[in-house]
Each structure stands twice: as structure tokens, then as C-alpha cells.
Write an enzyme that holds these catalytic residues in place. Structure first.
Site, PDB file in Angstrom:
ATOM      1  N   THR A  14       6.094 -41.194  38.923  1.00 44.26           N
ATOM      2  CA  THR A  14       7.197 -40.416  39.487  1.00 44.26           C
ATOM      3  C   THR A  14       8.376 -41.293  39.866  1.00 44.26           C
ATOM      4  O   THR A  14       9.524 -40.865  39.774  1.00 44.26           O
ATOM      5  CB  THR A  14       6.703 -39.637  40.724  1.00 44.26           C
ATOM      6  OG1 THR A  14       5.693 -38.720  40.313  1.00 44.26           O
ATOM      7  CG2 THR A  14       7.825 -38.868  41.386  1.00 44.26           C
ATOM      8  N   SER A  61       0.618 -41.221  36.056  1.00 45.58           N
ATOM      9  CA  SER A  61      -0.613 -41.860  36.514  1.00 45.58           C
ATOM     10  C   SER A  61      -1.843 -40.990  36.312  1.00 45.58           C
ATOM     11  O   SER A  61      -2.967 -41.495  36.340  1.00 45.58           O
ATOM     12  CB  SER A  61      -0.503 -42.293  37.979  1.00 45.58           C
ATOM     13  OG  SER A  61      -0.502 -41.202  38.853  1.00 45.58           O
ATOM     14  N   THR A  94       1.683 -41.731  41.715  1.00 46.00           N
ATOM     15  CA  THR A  94       0.891 -41.605  42.942  1.00 46.00           C
ATOM     16  C   THR A  94      -0.465 -40.929  42.757  1.00 46.00           C
ATOM     17  O   THR A  94      -1.336 -41.066  43.610  1.00 46.00           O
ATOM     18  CB  THR A  94       1.680 -40.833  44.018  1.00 46.00           C
ATOM     19  OG1 THR A  94       2.012 -39.529  43.529  1.00 46.00           O
ATOM     20  CG2 THR A  94       2.940 -41.586  44.411  1.00 46.00           C
ATOM     21  N   ASP A  95      -0.675 -40.204  41.637  1.00 44.70           N
ATOM     22  CA  ASP A  95      -1.940 -39.481  41.489  1.00 44.70           C
ATOM     23  C   ASP A  95      -3.141 -40.414  41.492  1.00 44.70           C
ATOM     24  O   ASP A  95      -4.181 -40.096  42.085  1.00 44.70           O
ATOM     25  CB  ASP A  95      -1.925 -38.653  40.196  1.00 44.70           C
ATOM     26  CG  ASP A  95      -1.119 -37.372  40.328  1.00 44.70           C
ATOM     27  OD1 ASP A  95      -0.573 -37.118  41.420  1.00 44.70           O
ATOM     28  OD2 ASP A  95      -1.022 -36.628  39.328  1.00 44.70           O
TER      29      ASP A  95
END
Length: 331
Positions: A14, A61, A94-95
Site C-alpha cells: 500500500t 503483500s 501491511t497484510d
């Protein structure tokens, strides 16, 4: 006075995302911009630091796989071995940021700071958090007090251990915290403050795996049976993380099945599914007798990384349990 040199390693996410309009912050395409383009949005970075940019991958991610970690690991090691580099910053979606940070924490043996950073809003948003997070991450990576702490995650002005941090919200910029360990420090206006002394968990004696062993996570729920575990074994799993109920409990009906797996060559580790707290070696499971591992407070996806690394490096069950215990003791 010469500027400190930082190695910035881009993986997408992101922080490099783009949306259709500046007013859009959740519907966007991640990994749209190169890391070099992201760096250019923060002119102060090149004013403060010597910046070396590499981009081993460009992914959202949720598409990052253990195979991708090998490319990232190689890029990190190259930076570690560069005597001019004082710190490393990895930009990441961030996942799975916490999984990559855990992998680096347990596989890269260096005193140099490795800071993993992301963003909750795309680079094109009016309120993009990526530029501030990246500047903060570089401040931490260049800070002498960051040495010897393993991988770190810097998000929203807080500094977390890569081992203990987790994503707790799907969209808020306050998405990351460390519920049991607490933050290690904070950064504001490029000033870094630490809350406690440096220490870190022991790393694996890294050798690049030719292939990763299959390790799966079986999540318990009301009425669960062994169907998922049997499917994982049929698919070739050498390890299974049992994300159990409460203190890693499982229904009585298939407890004997779980206990039988280590003798069949399938390593099992017990941990709690969604709640915090330290899982204990319970007598009803006869963990030691059956060779079942217990992972204390580590969550399932991080236990899986420990097992992946351990099995890939030839560790047996007792050796992996001893490593887990050392990790937990180090905090």
C-alpha cells in the site's frame, strides 16, 4: 560531516499504492509505484541520508510467499555486508508485514537495524501515511539505539519488535500494536525514544533452503474434526500448527489423532487461535510424551514461520521446541 547511508529495499504494498482519486483511501491498487518514486515524495530523505534503493519484488503483500522471502533475505544480507550501510529499511504491504518482519527477525543475524515499514493508505490519498512512516523508519534505522534489536516495525510513530507486532485493524492508521510485549519506543519529528534496552531472539543458523517444507495451520472451532489436518497431511505437510481453543484446546474426539502425528513424521505445535496469552504444556495433551510442541504466546502465523525455518534447517521437534523456548526467554 558525511550523511549516514541507509539501504532501502522495496517490496510493493500500500505504501506504493495508487487509487483513482486522492479522496479514495481503501479502494486502490497496491504496488503501483516503485520505491524510488516513493522516496522522491519525501525530499528530506536524501537531504538527511545517503540512500541506496533496491527493489527485489513489487507485490501486494497478500501475494507474498515464503519463496519471495528468499529474494528479500538476499537483498537484506547484501545490505548488511555493505560496510557503508548503517541501517536497512524494507517497505512492505501491511497484510503480511508482521510475517515478513518475523522471518527477518529470526533469520538475519546482524546488529544493524532492519526496519520494516508500510502504510494503511495509498500514496495517492490526501491523508497518505506512507511518507511520514517512511521518514520515521529511516530515523529509526539510522539511530544507534536501534542496533541489536533484530527486525523492527515502525508504523504511526510507534516502534515495535518484528517478532511481537501484529495488525489489529483493517484500515485504521493505528492498525499495528504489540498487545503482550508493548511498543519498544516511539519516534516524533525524527527524534527516537526507546522504552527499554536492546535485546533480541536468537536467529537460525541461516542456510538458503532449496525448497520450503510444507507447514499448515489448522484452526479449531466449535464442532471441528480432523478433516483439515488429514487434508494437509495428504498434501505433504511436514508440520501443522494447531490453533486451538482457549489454552490451545481441541475437542476430545480427535485429541488422540493429534497426539499420533509426530510419530508419523508430522510435527505439531499447539498455540491459541485468536486470543493473547501463553499456552502451557498441558498434561491432558501429554505434549512432551507425544512430541507435541507448545508455542507460548506466539500466534499461529508466527509459529508457522518458526517451524518453517526450523524444519528447513534440519531441526527435529526437540530442537525446535528448545528454539521456541529461547525465543520466548529473549522476549
Amino acid at each position: 560531516m558525511s550523511k549516514p547511508t541507509l539501504a532501502l529495499i522495496g517490496t510493493g504494498g500500500t505504501i506504493a499504492g495508487a487509487a483513482s482519486a486522492a479522496s479514495v483511501s481503501t479502494d486502490y491498487k497496491p504496488a503501483s509505484l516503485s520505491l524510488a518514486a516513493v522516496v522522491d515524495t519525501v525530499p528530506e530523505l536524501r537531504q538527511r541520508y545517503g540512500i541506496e534503493v533496491t527493489q527485489p519484488m513489487q507485490l501486494a503483500s497478500y501475494d507474498v510467499r515464503p519463496e519471495d522471502w528468499l529474494h528479500l533475505h538476499a537483498a537484506v544480507i547484501q545490505a548488511v555486508n555493505n560496510p557503508d550501510v548503517v541501517g536497512i529499511v524494507v517497505t512492505h504491504g501491511t497484510d503480511t508485514l508482521e510475517e515478513t518482519a518475523t522471518f527477518l527477525h529470526l533469520s538475519v543475524d546482524t546488529e544493524k537495524p532492519i526496519v520494516v515499514v508500510g502504510a494503511m493508505r495509498p500514496a495517492t490519498a490526501y491523508s497518505a501515511d506512507g511518507p511520514a512512516n517512511l521518514l520515521d523508519a529511516c530515523s529509526v534505522a539510522a539511530c544507534p539505539g536501534a542496533r541489536g534489536r533484530g527486525s523492527l516495525v515502525v508504523m504511526n510513530g510507534r516502534i515495535h519488535s518484528g517478532l511481537w507486532v501484529g495488525k489489529r485493524h483493517v484500515s485504521s492508521i493505528e492498525a499495528f500494536d504489540s498487545p503482550l510485549a508493548g511498543a519498544l519506543g516511539e519516534v516524533a519529528d525524527q527524534a527516537v525514544q526507546w522504552f527499554r534496552a536492546a535485546r533480541r531472539a536468537p536467529t537460525v543458523a541461516w542456510q538458503r533452503p532449496t525448497t520450503w517444507p510444507r507447514v499448515d495451520i489448522a484452526v479449531a472451532y466449535a464442532g471441528v474434526d480432523e478433516t483439515a489436518m488429514r487434508a494437509f497431511i495428504a498434501a505433504g505437510a511436514l508440520g501443522i500448527v494447531h490453533a486451538g481453543l482457549g489454552n490451545a484446546n481441541t475437542p476430545t474426539g480427535y485429541r488422540a489423532f493429534i497426539q499420533s502425528l509426530p510419530a508419523q513424521g508430522v510435527l505439531v505445535a499447539r498455540c491459541a487461535r485468536f486470543i493473547t496469552g501463553s499456552v502451557t504444556r498441558a498434561s491432558i495433551y501429554a505434549d512432551a510424551q507425544h512430541g507435541i510442541l507448545t508455542a507460548g504466546p506466539l500466534p499461529p502465523h508466527k509459529v508457522r514461520i518458526v517451524m518453517l525455518l526450523g524444519l528447513a534447517h534440519g531441526m527435529d521437534g526437540p530442537a525446535i521446541q528448545a528454539w521456541i523456548d529461547q525465543i520466548l526467554m529473549a522476549g
